[in-house]
Design a protein around this motif. Structure first.
Motif, PDB file in Angstrom:
ATOM      1  N   PHE A 284       0.825  -1.202   0.000  1.00  0.00           N
ATOM      2  CA  PHE A 284       0.000   0.000   0.000  1.00  0.00           C
ATOM      3  C   PHE A 284       0.861   1.255   0.000  1.00  0.00           C
ATOM      4  O   PHE A 284       0.475   2.287  -0.568  1.00  0.00           O
ATOM      5  CB  PHE A 284      -0.936  -0.014   1.199  1.00  0.00           C
ATOM      6  CG  PHE A 284      -1.850  -1.202   1.238  1.00  0.00           C
ATOM      7  CD1 PHE A 284      -2.904  -1.315   0.341  1.00  0.00           C
ATOM      8  CD2 PHE A 284      -1.666  -2.226   2.153  1.00  0.00           C
ATOM      9  CE1 PHE A 284      -3.745  -2.398   0.362  1.00  0.00           C
ATOM     10  CE2 PHE A 284      -2.495  -3.314   2.181  1.00  0.00           C
ATOM     11  CZ  PHE A 284      -3.541  -3.408   1.278  1.00  0.00           C
ATOM     12  N   LEU A 285       2.036   1.199   0.621  1.00  0.00           N
ATOM     13  CA  LEU A 285       2.951   2.332   0.578  1.00  0.00           C
ATOM     14  C   LEU A 285       3.465   2.570  -0.837  1.00  0.00           C
ATOM     15  O   LEU A 285       3.615   3.730  -1.280  1.00  0.00           O
ATOM     16  CB  LEU A 285       4.111   2.090   1.533  1.00  0.00           C
ATOM     17  CG  LEU A 285       5.147   3.208   1.655  1.00  0.00           C
ATOM     18  CD1 LEU A 285       4.501   4.484   2.167  1.00  0.00           C
ATOM     19  CD2 LEU A 285       6.297   2.780   2.567  1.00  0.00           C
ATOM     20  N   ILE A 286       3.722   1.496  -1.567  1.00  0.00           N
ATOM     21  CA  ILE A 286       4.162   1.629  -2.965  1.00  0.00           C
ATOM     22  C   ILE A 286       3.066   2.280  -3.809  1.00  0.00           C
ATOM     23  O   ILE A 286       3.343   3.144  -4.665  1.00  0.00           O
ATOM     24  CB  ILE A 286       4.550   0.249  -3.517  1.00  0.00           C
ATOM     25  CG1 ILE A 286       5.792  -0.276  -2.787  1.00  0.00           C
ATOM     26  CG2 ILE A 286       4.803   0.322  -5.017  1.00  0.00           C
ATOM     27  CD1 ILE A 286       6.181  -1.679  -3.176  1.00  0.00           C
ATOM     28  N   ILE A 287       1.825   1.896  -3.584  1.00  0.00           N
ATOM     29  CA  ILE A 287       0.711   2.508  -4.331  1.00  0.00           C
ATOM     30  C   ILE A 287       0.625   3.999  -4.017  1.00  0.00           C
ATOM     31  O   ILE A 287       0.429   4.828  -4.924  1.00  0.00           O
ATOM     32  CB  ILE A 287      -0.608   1.782  -3.994  1.00  0.00           C
ATOM     33  CG1 ILE A 287      -0.567   0.347  -4.502  1.00  0.00           C
ATOM     34  CG2 ILE A 287      -1.792   2.521  -4.595  1.00  0.00           C
ATOM     35  CD1 ILE A 287      -1.792  -0.474  -4.133  1.00  0.00           C
ATOM     36  N   ASP A 288       0.782   4.371  -2.744  1.00  0.00           N
ATOM     37  CA  ASP A 288       0.734   5.792  -2.374  1.00  0.00           C
ATOM     38  C   ASP A 288       1.859   6.570  -3.048  1.00  0.00           C
ATOM     39  O   ASP A 288       1.655   7.700  -3.548  1.00  0.00           O
ATOM     40  CB  ASP A 288       0.827   5.932  -0.859  1.00  0.00           C
ATOM     41  CG  ASP A 288      -0.461   5.541  -0.161  1.00  0.00           C
ATOM     42  OD1 ASP A 288      -1.520   5.635  -0.794  1.00  0.00           O
ATOM     43  OD2 ASP A 288      -0.403   5.131   1.017  1.00  0.00           O
ATOM     44  N   MET A 289       3.058   6.008  -3.074  1.00  0.00           N
ATOM     45  CA  MET A 289       4.191   6.705  -3.696  1.00  0.00           C
ATOM     46  C   MET A 289       4.000   6.836  -5.207  1.00  0.00           C
ATOM     47  O   MET A 289       4.333   7.886  -5.795  1.00  0.00           O
ATOM     48  CB  MET A 289       5.491   5.952  -3.387  1.00  0.00           C
ATOM     49  CG  MET A 289       5.869   5.962  -1.918  1.00  0.00           C
ATOM     50  SD  MET A 289       7.355   5.002  -1.576  1.00  0.00           S
ATOM     51  CE  MET A 289       8.558   5.903  -2.532  1.00  0.00           C
ATOM     52  N   ALA A 290       3.470   5.801  -5.844  1.00  0.00           N
ATOM     53  CA  ALA A 290       3.240   5.876  -7.290  1.00  0.00           C
ATOM     54  C   ALA A 290       2.206   6.934  -7.627  1.00  0.00           C
ATOM     55  O   ALA A 290       2.383   7.728  -8.577  1.00  0.00           O
ATOM     56  CB  ALA A 290       2.808   4.503  -7.811  1.00  0.00           C
ATOM     57  N   VAL A 291       1.124   6.976  -6.878  1.00  0.00           N
ATOM     58  CA  VAL A 291       0.084   7.972  -7.124  1.00  0.00           C
ATOM     59  C   VAL A 291       0.616   9.378  -6.863  1.00  0.00           C
ATOM     60  O   VAL A 291       0.331  10.330  -7.621  1.00  0.00           O
ATOM     61  CB  VAL A 291      -1.145   7.668  -6.245  1.00  0.00           C
ATOM     62  CG1 VAL A 291      -2.162   8.807  -6.323  1.00  0.00           C
ATOM     63  CG2 VAL A 291      -1.793   6.366  -6.682  1.00  0.00           C
ATOM     64  N   ALA A 292       1.397   9.558  -5.805  1.00  0.00           N
ATOM     65  CA  ALA A 292       1.959  10.882  -5.506  1.00  0.00           C
ATOM     66  C   ALA A 292       2.906  11.336  -6.608  1.00  0.00           C
ATOM     67  O   ALA A 292       2.915  12.525  -6.997  1.00  0.00           O
ATOM     68  CB  ALA A 292       2.678  10.839  -4.169  1.00  0.00           C
ATOM     69  N   SER A 293       3.702  10.418  -7.166  1.00  0.00           N
ATOM     70  CA  SER A 293       4.622  10.789  -8.252  1.00  0.00           C
ATOM     71  C   SER A 293       3.862  11.181  -9.505  1.00  0.00           C
ATOM     72  O   SER A 293       4.222  12.163 -10.192  1.00  0.00           O
ATOM     73  CB  SER A 293       5.568   9.619  -8.545  1.00  0.00           C
ATOM     74  OG  SER A 293       6.326   9.282  -7.401  1.00  0.00           O
ATOM     75  N   ILE A 294       2.793  10.450  -9.813  1.00  0.00           N
ATOM     76  CA  ILE A 294       1.993  10.782 -10.991  1.00  0.00           C
ATOM     77  C   ILE A 294       1.333  12.144 -10.839  1.00  0.00           C
ATOM     78  O   ILE A 294       1.330  12.973 -11.772  1.00  0.00           O
ATOM     79  CB  ILE A 294       0.955   9.677 -11.249  1.00  0.00           C
ATOM     80  CG1 ILE A 294       1.652   8.363 -11.632  1.00  0.00           C
ATOM     81  CG2 ILE A 294      -0.018  10.089 -12.340  1.00  0.00           C
ATOM     82  CD1 ILE A 294       0.709   7.180 -11.732  1.00  0.00           C
TER      83      ILE A 294
END
Length: 307
Positions: A250-260
């Motif tokens: 879930f942390l990886i998903i948050d980081m990916a969305v924040a980068s996008i």
């Protein structure tokens, strides 16, 4: 005009004079009526005062004491309540029903502490709470739902241990074949075996050293006062390790969305709002609740935890 005013003033003075005359005449009539009332009340008082004391004493009956300085002693009430604490049966080894009720009430009062500290409830509940926080949901599912799920998973995991405790300690004590101390010793052995098999040696050595106690020979000689806190520390460590592994995807998903969002220039839009649906659909697709509940149950079914 002047004559009419003069006539009205004269009429008002005549009315005032009549009222004053009536007011002066009323005390006389009142004073004339008072003696009759006084005579009536005076005629009745001596009759009450002249009543003989024997009549009053006879009407009072037993409630009036003959001698106020030396009152009679009160009579003891009939009947009573008796509680049988001693044993029943042929040899008196079987506990009485009163003692069984007292022990049951005591067990209910300490049941929450036993449930939290000597079973798998702590680890299961902590893992479920961390999973909810990893999803970004603060109150969904509610804490009551997570506690209920953890409770039933704990009963499922602990059912073999509880069955053995009932068979070795509780039932022999109720039948009178074991004393209270013997039943406690026999009933605590399965629970101590369960906790000792899932307690790390580091935590056990820490609590033993803090209590300034000699090193025990084996797990069977470890007292409950040392084993219970060591077991809780081990369970918390295992729960946090599992929680870390759950949190990473879930942390990886948050980081990916924040980068996008950052690359698109949408810096004012919170990434949590956008990532929450993706985390939910990911958790549903992998059947997360089944995986977590199954992993927790499997961790207790196959040997001790990793040291």
């Amino acid at each position: 005009m002047t004559r009419s005013i003069r006539t009205g003033v004269i009429a008002l003075l005549v009315a005032l004079a009549g009222g004053i005359a009536l007011a002066l005449a009323s005390p006389a009539s009142a004073s004339a009526a008072v003696p009759a009332q006084v005579r009536t009340s005076a005629s009745s008082v001596p009759a009450f005062a002249a009543a003989p004391s024997s009549a009053l004493e006879s009407s009072a009956g037993a409630a009036v004491l003959a001698d106020p300085k030396n009152p009679t002693a009160p009579t003891a009430p009939s009947g009573g309540v008796s509680i049988q604490i001693g044993g029943t049966g042929k040899n008196g080894n079987k506990p009485s029903s009163s003692l069984v009720i007292i022990l049951a009430v005591t067990a209910l009062s300490v049941a929450p502490a036993v449930l939290l500290l000597t079973t798998s409830f702590t680890k299961i509940f902590v893992v479920l709470s961390i999973t909810r926080n990893a999803l970004g949901l603060q109150t969904t599912p509610p804490t009551q739902v997570l506690a209920g799920l953890a409770l039933f998973l704990t009963l499922f995991v602990m059912s073999p241990v509880l069955t053995k405790v009932n068979h070795d300690g509780v039932q022999p004590y109720l039948k009178g074949t074991l004393t209270q101390s013997q039943a406690f010793e026999a009933g605590s052995k399965p629970l101590k075996t369960f906790m000792a098999g899932r307690t790390r040696p580091e935590e056990l050595a820490l609590i033993t050293k803090a209590a300034n106690m000699p090193r025990p020979k084996d797990a069977a000689h470890v007292p409950l006062t040392t084993l219970v806190p060591a077991f809780v520390l081990s369970e918390l460590r295992s729960a946090f390790v599992i929680g870390f592994l759950v949190f990473v995807p879930f942390l990886i998903i948050d980081m990916a969305v924040a980068s996008i969002l950052m690359s698109m220039g949408m810096m004012m839009l919170p990434p949590v709002i956008i990532s929450l649906p993706f985390k939910l659909i990911f958790f549903v697709l992998v059947d997360g609740w089944r995986l977590i509940a199954g992993s927790l149950v499997e961790s207790y079914m196959h040997g001790p935890p990793p040291g």
